[in-house]
Design a protein around this motif. Sequence first.
Motif, PDB file in Angstrom:
ATOM      1  N   GLU A  23       0.827  -1.202   0.000  1.00 34.95           N
ATOM      2  CA  GLU A  23       0.000   0.000   0.000  1.00 34.95           C
ATOM      3  C   GLU A  23       0.864   1.255   0.000  1.00 34.95           C
ATOM      4  N   VAL A  24       1.960   1.224   0.751  1.00 34.15           N
ATOM      5  CA  VAL A  24       2.865   2.374   0.769  1.00 34.15           C
ATOM      6  C   VAL A  24       3.458   2.597  -0.626  1.00 34.15           C
ATOM      7  N   ALA A  25       3.998   1.531  -1.221  1.00 31.48           N
ATOM      8  CA  ALA A  25       4.631   1.661  -2.535  1.00 31.48           C
ATOM      9  C   ALA A  25       3.624   2.071  -3.602  1.00 31.48           C
ATOM     10  N   ALA A  26       2.362   1.643  -3.457  1.00 29.70           N
ATOM     11  CA  ALA A  26       1.356   1.978  -4.463  1.00 29.70           C
ATOM     12  C   ALA A  26       1.129   3.478  -4.563  1.00 29.70           C
ATOM     13  N   THR A  27       1.348   4.222  -3.470  1.00 30.72           N
ATOM     14  CA  THR A  27       1.176   5.669  -3.547  1.00 30.72           C
ATOM     15  C   THR A  27       2.327   6.338  -4.290  1.00 30.72           C
ATOM     16  N   ALA A 140      14.709   2.051   3.148  1.00 31.52           N
ATOM     17  CA  ALA A 140      13.962   1.440   4.254  1.00 31.52           C
ATOM     18  C   ALA A 140      13.642   2.469   5.325  1.00 31.52           C
ATOM     19  N   GLU A 141      14.599   3.337   5.645  1.00 32.99           N
ATOM     20  CA  GLU A 141      14.363   4.367   6.657  1.00 32.99           C
ATOM     21  C   GLU A 141      13.312   5.367   6.181  1.00 32.99           C
ATOM     22  N   GLU A 142      13.358   5.764   4.903  1.00 33.20           N
ATOM     23  CA  GLU A 142      12.359   6.698   4.386  1.00 33.20           C
ATOM     24  C   GLU A 142      10.976   6.048   4.322  1.00 33.20           C
ATOM     25  N   LEU A 143      10.925   4.779   3.959  1.00 31.17           N
ATOM     26  CA  LEU A 143       9.640   4.076   3.964  1.00 31.17           C
ATOM     27  C   LEU A 143       9.060   4.003   5.376  1.00 31.17           C
ATOM     28  N   TRP A 147       5.580   5.642   6.367  1.00 32.65           N
ATOM     29  CA  TRP A 147       4.544   4.799   6.982  1.00 32.65           C
ATOM     30  C   TRP A 147       4.014   5.448   8.256  1.00 32.65           C
ATOM     31  N   GLU A 148       4.904   5.883   9.140  1.00 29.05           N
ATOM     32  CA  GLU A 148       4.487   6.452  10.418  1.00 29.05           C
ATOM     33  C   GLU A 148       3.683   7.730  10.231  1.00 29.05           C
TER      34      GLU A 148
END
Length: 330
Positions: A23-27, A140-143, A147-148
């Motif tokens: 869902e995160v990557a889809a944006t 990974a850190e930016e994701l 997310w948060e």
Amino acid sequence: MIELIVDAAGLAESRFAVSPLNEVAATLLPWGLHPDPSAAAWVARARRVLRRAQLPLLSELALDGGGYLPDFLSPHPNGPSPTVEEELERVRATPPDRVLGELAALRDGRPRAGLEGVELPPGVRRAMARGGGHVARQVAEELRRYWELAFAPHWPEAKAALDAEVDRCAGVLARQGAAEMFNSLHPGIRWADSTLRVDSRFTVRLGVPLVIVVPSLVAVGPGVAVDPVRGGRLRPPMLAYPVRDRPSAPTPPSAELARLLGPTRAGLLGAVARPASTTQLAARHFLSAATVSYHLGVLLRAGLVTRSRSGRTVLYRRTPAGSRLAGRDV
């Protein structure tokens, strides 16, 4: 048109997964930039967060047009319901040569899939110069931060909706078979003659070992992630598709229903058209969890709601009788 040829053994091993990182990557894809009008408000808000927050690599990799998003940003789910922490760790541990190879594919294009290369943004080039491992750790850190900021507060309700879609598909599979289940996903997905056909502007035809099916609240159309890994092996493709039954803001109960059940109980009945937990309902309605639990118990004993367990969470949802009483479709 993307055609995935799946034999009987592959069909038997195909599975569903609910993936927070998908869902995160889809944006970061075009359908995240222009979300479906029926999508929840947080989907559009996520892209505004991406523009404002200090997320340089994600901002540069986000696609405002067509193209290719490196697959390591959204690892194929290795279980039915991975946590975001598990998926972020997999991004962080992506082999450096794979990271650089996928960024090179973005730069050089993929003629077989009809993808032209693009000039890599300066921030991506600088990160690549420090090695694939550095890129994986920074992404990974930016994701995690993305997310948060944009997803974590909404994930319990979103996951409940995605789990409900998986349950719906399981019911179709049990009653009508795998072909009808695939055909029920989306008008752009069709199953016939051992081949799964997915509408796409790309032309790809592949024999695949199995298919991982991922429902999405962000996607506005079906999409397939399928790429070879080192050595020429083919990873199982991930088929993402938009769910039809999206969570939305509850409609206020009618005056008649409020007089019959009382305003609190009527409001809760109206709110559980989609699965929801006591904690979620308490937060939405500004009630204590004990008050919500009491009223849900009354509705449960009256046959107006049902409850089921998802992990450690108990979810409540209206029954057909409850929907009829509320004056809404099942």
